[in-house]
Scaffold this motif. Structure first.
Motif, PDB file in Angstrom:
ATOM      1  N   MET A 141       0.826  -1.203   0.000  1.00  0.00           N
ATOM      2  CA  MET A 141       0.000   0.000   0.000  1.00  0.00           C
ATOM      3  C   MET A 141       0.865   1.260   0.000  1.00  0.00           C
ATOM      4  N   ARG A 142       2.008   1.195   0.648  1.00  0.00           N
ATOM      5  CA  ARG A 142       2.927   2.334   0.620  1.00  0.00           C
ATOM      6  C   ARG A 142       3.422   2.586  -0.804  1.00  0.00           C
ATOM      7  N   ALA A 143       3.791   1.502  -1.504  1.00  0.00           N
ATOM      8  CA  ALA A 143       4.293   1.627  -2.872  1.00  0.00           C
ATOM      9  C   ALA A 143       3.204   2.064  -3.836  1.00  0.00           C
ATOM     10  N   LEU A 144       1.953   1.817  -3.481  1.00  0.00           N
ATOM     11  CA  LEU A 144       0.829   2.263  -4.303  1.00  0.00           C
ATOM     12  C   LEU A 144       0.483   3.725  -4.037  1.00  0.00           C
ATOM     13  N   SER A 145       0.386   4.095  -2.780  1.00  0.00           N
ATOM     14  CA  SER A 145      -0.154   5.405  -2.407  1.00  0.00           C
ATOM     15  C   SER A 145       0.811   6.563  -2.642  1.00  0.00           C
ATOM     16  N   GLU A 146       2.077   6.404  -2.274  1.00  0.00           N
ATOM     17  CA  GLU A 146       3.023   7.518  -2.324  1.00  0.00           C
ATOM     18  C   GLU A 146       3.218   8.079  -3.733  1.00  0.00           C
ATOM     19  N   PRO A 147       3.482   7.247  -4.753  1.00  0.00           N
ATOM     20  CA  PRO A 147       3.689   7.809  -6.099  1.00  0.00           C
ATOM     21  C   PRO A 147       2.457   8.516  -6.640  1.00  0.00           C
ATOM     22  N   ILE A 148       1.267   7.969  -6.365  1.00  0.00           N
ATOM     23  CA  ILE A 148       0.036   8.606  -6.832  1.00  0.00           C
ATOM     24  C   ILE A 148      -0.105   9.988  -6.202  1.00  0.00           C
ATOM     25  N   ALA A 149       0.170  10.086  -4.911  1.00  0.00           N
ATOM     26  CA  ALA A 149       0.071  11.370  -4.214  1.00  0.00           C
ATOM     27  C   ALA A 149       1.062  12.381  -4.776  1.00  0.00           C
ATOM     28  N   ARG A 150       2.298  11.946  -5.031  1.00  0.00           N
ATOM     29  CA  ARG A 150       3.321  12.858  -5.547  1.00  0.00           C
ATOM     30  C   ARG A 150       2.940  13.375  -6.930  1.00  0.00           C
ATOM     31  N   ILE A 151       2.487  12.475  -7.807  1.00  0.00           N
ATOM     32  CA  ILE A 151       2.138  12.884  -9.176  1.00  0.00           C
ATOM     33  C   ILE A 151       0.955  13.846  -9.161  1.00  0.00           C
ATOM     34  N   ALA A 152      -0.071  13.532  -8.353  1.00  0.00           N
ATOM     35  CA  ALA A 152      -1.255  14.387  -8.289  1.00  0.00           C
ATOM     36  C   ALA A 152      -0.910  15.763  -7.718  1.00  0.00           C
ATOM     37  N   ASN A 153      -0.087  15.804  -6.669  1.00  0.00           N
ATOM     38  CA  ASN A 153       0.301  17.086  -6.087  1.00  0.00           C
ATOM     39  C   ASN A 153       1.116  17.925  -7.067  1.00  0.00           C
TER      40      ASN A 153
END
Length: 386
Positions: A141-153
């Motif tokens: 879940m960490r590997a899923l959530s962090e990149p999505i958050a960075r790209i969206a931000n």
């Protein structure tokens, strides 16, 4: 009752099935149409799906079902330390470096090469730690959530949280609970009235499986698990300018395999194989998922028929009688057929506040193993099970 610790729900050394829910901060529509600004962020659902597909190819985690909504997502995951134990140290190293390449002195060194893999393999203590993390749902879940958050931000030119906080997890302890939870997850768009039927609900596992049955093929998002040769890396450094290398390697850093696959190739097969022992890891060898083990004792045709029938049972049009063949399938797993519709459509009422999902007997047994007298929701759900 206090919120359970992660170690009470699952640990990376055990095979277990967990229902995971991750919500956007303040439940904002960060992957849908923002009702305030009118901006459409629905394309981010495909970001999330492709990232999940990529991670399923490197982690020892089976993705059983999923649904991506406008402000949250659901996943049913199964940890597979038994599969991870079958991988060589080299397999573990390249899988880890694909997801977590670490800091490089230069951008052109971001693509893992054979030398990187060999250096990591020599560190046996580190490899042991990584092997454990590759079968850990929290790390998935960490590997899923962090990149999505960075790209969206970055896209929104803002900072701060994208996801609400740590994901919610519910341990699923028997097949009855797993069948009901899988249906609940697949029917999320229908329950939320954003889709009229499972056939019109993209970004769900049922939709992917249905498309696969019709023969559709898509480009795979699975990671390429072959490291770049040292000679190739040296040749590129010598023959390319640093600027060109940075642009090229930025594209290759998370490169997928060059392969056309079925939309559900990365998902766990639906049906358990009767001729396979529970101790058989059934390791997948084609690089798109961790194992070939199913998770239910029903075939796709029965599951799809039950899913479509349940989707039609809205509050206004609820039928009082379930087809006999479907009722028989439900009784086999210990679910009271007349109350099936209520169990799935009103899932939050029964299991919205509990950390464990299953029949009352299975929930009670699990509670005792973690030092609790009972799980919340255990008595409420009792009348839905035989």
């Amino acid at each position: 009752m206090p919120r359970p610790q992660r170690c009470e729900q699952f640990i990376s050394s055990d095979v277990c099935v967990v229902h995971v829910t991750q919500r956007c901060v303040r439940r904002a529509w960060l992957a849908g149409v923002d009702p305030l600004s009118g901006r459409d962020y629905s394309y981010r659902k495909e970001w999330i799906r492709r990232r999940m597909e990529a991670l399923a190819s490197v982690f020892a985690i089976d993705v059983l079902t999923y649904a991506i909504m406008s402000n949250h997502l659901h996943l049913v995951l199964r940890s597979r330390p038994d599969v991870c134990a079958q991988w060589t140290d080299e397999d573990v190293a390249i899988r880890w470096l694909r997801v977590f390449p670490g800091k490089r002195l230069e951008e052109h060194l971001a693509e893992p090469n054979e030398n990187d893999v060999k250096m990591l393999v020599r560190n046996k203590e580190r490899i042991h730690q990584i092997r454990s993390r590759l079968s850990d749902i929290s790390w998935f879940m960490r590997a899923l959530s962090e990149p999505i958050a960075r790209i969206a931000n970055k896209q929104d030119e803002c900072t701060g949280r994208f996801w609400e906080g740590r994901f919610k997890a519910q341990r699923i302890v028997d097949e009855a609970g797993l069948l009901a939870c899988s249906m609940y997850v697949d029917l999320n768009p229908v329950r939320a009235a954003v889709a009229s039927s499972p056939e019109n609900a993209p970004h769900t596992s049922a939709y992917d499986r249905a498309k696969s049955k019709s023969g559709e093929k898509i480009n795979s998002a699975a990671f390429d698990l072959k490291p770049v040769s040292t000679e190739e890396a040296v040749h590129e450094i010598r023959d390319k300018s640093l600027n060109d290398l940075r642009q090229k390697q930025a594209k290759k850093r998370n490169r997928p395999i060059d392969k056309r696959v079925s939309p559900d190739a990365w998902l766990s097969p639906l049906r358990l194989k009767p001729d396979k022992l529970a101790s058989d890891a059934e390791v997948h060898t084609e690089g798109v998922r961790s194992s070939n083990r199913g998770f239910l004792n029903v075939d796709w045709e029965t599951y799809w028929e039950l899913l479509r029938w349940t989707a039609r049972q809205s509050v206004e049009t609820a039928s009082t009688e379930i087809p006999r063949s479907l009722a028989k399938s439900l009784r086999k797993v210990g679910i009271d057929a007349p109350l099936w519709r209520d169990l799935v459509w009103n899932w939050p009422r029964y299991f919205g506040q509990t950390s464990c999902v299953g029949s009352p007997e299975a929930m009670k047994e699990h509670a005792e193993t973690v030092g609790r007298r009972h799980h919340r929701g255990q008595a409420l759900a009792a009348h839905c099970f035989c």
